[in-house]
Design a protein around this motif. Structure first.
Motif, PDB file in Angstrom:
ATOM      1  N   ALA A  50     -22.414 -51.650 -62.147  1.00 49.74           N
ATOM      2  CA  ALA A  50     -23.584 -50.784 -61.981  1.00 49.74           C
ATOM      3  C   ALA A  50     -23.233 -49.571 -61.112  1.00 49.74           C
ATOM      4  CB  ALA A  50     -24.730 -51.569 -61.364  1.00 49.74           C
ATOM      5  N   GLN A  51     -22.476 -49.815 -60.056  1.00 50.42           N
ATOM      6  CA  GLN A  51     -22.085 -48.743 -59.145  1.00 50.42           C
ATOM      7  C   GLN A  51     -21.266 -47.675 -59.882  1.00 50.42           C
ATOM      8  OE1 GLN A  51     -19.885 -50.244 -55.743  1.00 50.42           O
ATOM      9  NE2 GLN A  51     -21.446 -49.431 -54.344  1.00 50.42           N
ATOM     10  N   GLN A  52     -20.294 -48.146 -60.681  1.00 52.08           N
ATOM     11  CA  GLN A  52     -19.451 -47.217 -61.452  1.00 52.08           C
ATOM     12  C   GLN A  52     -20.305 -46.384 -62.408  1.00 52.08           C
ATOM     13  OE1 GLN A  52     -16.665 -47.940 -59.447  1.00 52.08           O
ATOM     14  NE2 GLN A  52     -15.521 -47.434 -61.303  1.00 52.08           N
ATOM     15  N   GLU A  53     -21.186 -47.062 -63.127  1.00 50.91           N
ATOM     16  CA  GLU A  53     -22.014 -46.370 -64.129  1.00 50.91           C
ATOM     17  C   GLU A  53     -22.988 -45.413 -63.444  1.00 50.91           C
ATOM     18  OE1 GLU A  53     -21.720 -46.764 -67.634  1.00 50.91           O
ATOM     19  OE2 GLU A  53     -19.854 -47.688 -66.910  1.00 50.91           O
ATOM     20  N   PHE A  54     -23.548 -45.868 -62.315  1.00 47.94           N
ATOM     21  CA  PHE A  54     -24.506 -45.037 -61.581  1.00 47.94           C
ATOM     22  C   PHE A  54     -23.822 -43.761 -61.079  1.00 47.94           C
ATOM     23  CE2 PHE A  54     -26.836 -44.023 -57.564  1.00 47.94           C
ATOM     24  CZ  PHE A  54     -28.070 -43.732 -58.127  1.00 47.94           C
ATOM     25  N   ASN A  55     -22.620 -43.905 -60.518  1.00 47.81           N
ATOM     26  CA  ASN A  55     -21.879 -42.739 -60.030  1.00 47.81           C
ATOM     27  C   ASN A  55     -21.528 -41.789 -61.158  1.00 47.81           C
ATOM     28  OD1 ASN A  55     -22.049 -43.697 -57.440  1.00 47.81           O
ATOM     29  ND2 ASN A  55     -20.041 -44.704 -57.474  1.00 47.81           N
ATOM     30  N   LYS A  56     -21.178 -42.364 -62.295  1.00 47.69           N
ATOM     31  CA  LYS A  56     -20.898 -41.528 -63.483  1.00 47.69           C
ATOM     32  C   LYS A  56     -22.134 -40.712 -63.821  1.00 47.69           C
ATOM     33  CE  LYS A  56     -18.032 -44.606 -66.088  1.00 47.69           C
ATOM     34  NZ  LYS A  56     -17.982 -45.385 -67.332  1.00 47.69           N
ATOM     35  N   SER A  57     -23.305 -41.354 -63.791  1.00 45.11           N
ATOM     36  CA  SER A  57     -24.545 -40.673 -64.176  1.00 45.11           C
ATOM     37  C   SER A  57     -24.866 -39.546 -63.187  1.00 45.11           C
ATOM     38  CB  SER A  57     -25.704 -41.665 -64.244  1.00 45.11           C
ATOM     39  OG  SER A  57     -26.158 -41.997 -62.950  1.00 45.11           O
ATOM     40  N   LEU A  58     -24.492 -39.725 -61.911  1.00 43.69           N
ATOM     41  CA  LEU A  58     -24.751 -38.681 -60.910  1.00 43.69           C
ATOM     42  C   LEU A  58     -23.824 -37.495 -61.100  1.00 43.69           C
ATOM     43  CD1 LEU A  58     -25.235 -40.718 -57.606  1.00 43.69           C
ATOM     44  CD2 LEU A  58     -26.967 -39.808 -59.159  1.00 43.69           C
ATOM     45  N   SER A  59     -22.597 -37.801 -61.548  1.00 46.05           N
ATOM     46  CA  SER A  59     -21.591 -36.739 -61.641  1.00 46.05           C
ATOM     47  C   SER A  59     -21.713 -35.951 -62.936  1.00 46.05           C
ATOM     48  CB  SER A  59     -20.188 -37.336 -61.514  1.00 46.05           C
ATOM     49  OG  SER A  59     -19.942 -38.183 -62.617  1.00 46.05           O
ATOM     50  N   VAL A  60     -22.582 -36.363 -63.822  1.00 44.02           N
ATOM     51  CA  VAL A  60     -22.737 -35.656 -65.104  1.00 44.02           C
ATOM     52  C   VAL A  60     -23.458 -34.325 -64.879  1.00 44.02           C
ATOM     53  CG1 VAL A  60     -23.897 -35.695 -67.336  1.00 44.02           C
ATOM     54  CG2 VAL A  60     -22.730 -37.720 -66.516  1.00 44.02           C
TER      55      VAL A  60
END
Lengths: 301, 301
Positions: free
Chosen positions: A291-301
């Motif tokens: 979840a952390q990895q995916e969440f960070n990806k979503s922030l960096s988009v």
């Protein structure tokens, strides 16, 4: 909503949904455990409503354990590791859920178990408990083997060992095969005297009822019962072959998880046993990490 | 009640309850068919309420077919051949039923099938349809073999052929076994492209869903597919051995019943095939005959 309104640093919750129970753990951003909750089964293959109920209940208990309010689920970024979501239809059903979290990321229980076992690093896992399956994740490549469920697949699993033993004993009691100590074990286990007694206790029962026999089958094998040895060895050979298939991706680490991981080791090939590393963290950690990895990806988009 | 008050010569009804349907036939005292009714499944192992409902419904339809009134069930002496009543608890549950008949006699579906196949004479039968089982009755001795149900037993049955084929194909698709035309057959059957597609169609499904694959497995075997041949031959060898065990009672006649009886013949041992006689009457006749025998016994006491 959630994150923006409250302006609170998000917390993460990792949920490991399984055929017998659902475990949820809330982690701080730096990976410390804040609270844990356990509820009933959460396997989408066996019912979506119950799955969602168990996820909500384990989350509620984890929140209380962490000294938070039930409504604080809105502060949590959730990672869900669930069986069955490799079936596209079920994945979509779960993703469409009106969940109580700030955000929700869904993947298979195999994937989160693998992430957990290696604390986020690439690697491979084999799970042998009630069922059996293997998973390897290296760079962007993943390989999933088995896990097709009882009685269709799950060779080498607890349920499979129980089923093969029961099948053989019923054939033996009808005179089609030789009766060994395995026959006495099964009759004694159910406190019955004939094949019908066994059938009455097993017909239509769930995989966990069959898996409950696995330890006794292993005991018979370890005591030298030829029939039990043949069954256990066939199951273990399948697991050894599964491991070698997972190794084809060259994973740095390999772990075995589940109730049969330890007792099966004596029956696995030496080359496979030599590669086993201990698991570093539980599947809930893997779900949180995902979840952390995916969440960070979503922030960096 | 019934018999005494109405002073009418009793009629007999034979009921054959099974996993997919329940067939009831009303016979005159001299064995002529007066009416027949068919309703849904009537297998006590899968639910008593539904079993009783199906028996009542098939009886109602048979009464109407015979030009009688629904309430005329009180004129009928019923024979019930039901799966599962070899389990003492289920037998008692059925016997305790507040049934709508003048009198009711209960035995296993195997027993009534055997009586029917030999029109009341002693003999042996093997049933190979969705499930498999054998029964032999000579003088006062009977022998029952197999019939322990899917997925625990029922070797050589339609469901077993389907399960073994699916098991093998899933192993083959994971690279644990060789893929043959059986793999293509199964993928095409469900119109899917991979193992998960097969699992989605079979996981948690009833034995009849597996049995629906049996004809295709037999086709593959008859077309020379080595994997299908091995599966079918293993199942057929079990049935041949079952027949020889039944022959140990020296039954005068032997019949094979069920959807796979004919297609399996080519795979059975020649000594078994040589002993097969045609069935003389259906299981409902056997159930009626059984009721008649028991009823006459009760009068002569």
């Amino acid at each position: 909503m959630g994150l923006v309104q409250t302006k609170v640093q998000p917390l993460f919750i990792g949920v490991d949904g399984g055929g017998s129970k659902c475990r949820a753990t809330i982690y701080s951003v730096d990976g410390n455990v804040l609270g844990t909750g356990v509820a009933g089964r959460a396997n989408p293959l066996h019912g979506l409503a119950q799955t969602f109920e168990s996820i909500e209940e384990s989350t509620r208990l984890a929140l209380l354990d962490a000294g938070m309010k039930e409504s604080d689920s809105r502060l949590l970024v959730a990672g869900l590791g669930l069986a069955g979501v490799n079936v596209p239809r079920l994945y979509q059903d779960v993703v469409n859920w009106q969940h109580p979290f700030a955000a929700m990321y869904v993947t298979t229980d195999l994937h989160t178990a693998c992430i957990g076992a290696h604390r986020g690093a690439d690697g491979a896992v084999i799970i042998t408990g009630t069922g059996s399956c293997g998973y390897s994740h290296v760079d962007d490549t993943s390989l999933s083997i088995g896990g097709y469920g009882f009685a269709l697949g799950d060779k080498g699993s607890g349920a499979w060992l129980g089923l093969k033993a029961a099948e053989h004993v019923l054939l033996a009691l009808d005179g089609f095969a030789v009766s060994t100590s395995l026959t006495d074990m099964l009759l004694n286990y159910f406190n019955v005297t004939d094949a019908l007694g066994i059938v009455e206790n097993l017909a239509g029962k769930s995989s966990s009822c069959y898996a409950a026999l696995a330890r006794n089958v292993l005991d018979c094998a370890n005591d030298g019962d030829a029939v039990a040895i043949a069954i256990v060895q066939e199951g273990a050979d399948y697991i050894s072959e599964m491991a070698r298939k997972l190794f084809s991706l060259n994973p740095v680490r390999f772990s075995m998880i589940g109730g049969l991981a330890e007792p099966l080791q004596a029956w696995l090939s030496a080359d496979v046993v030599a590669k086993i590393s201990e698991t570093l963290a539980p599947p809930e950690f893997g779900a949180m990490y995902f979840a952390q990895q995916e969440f960070n990806k979503s922030l960096s988009v």
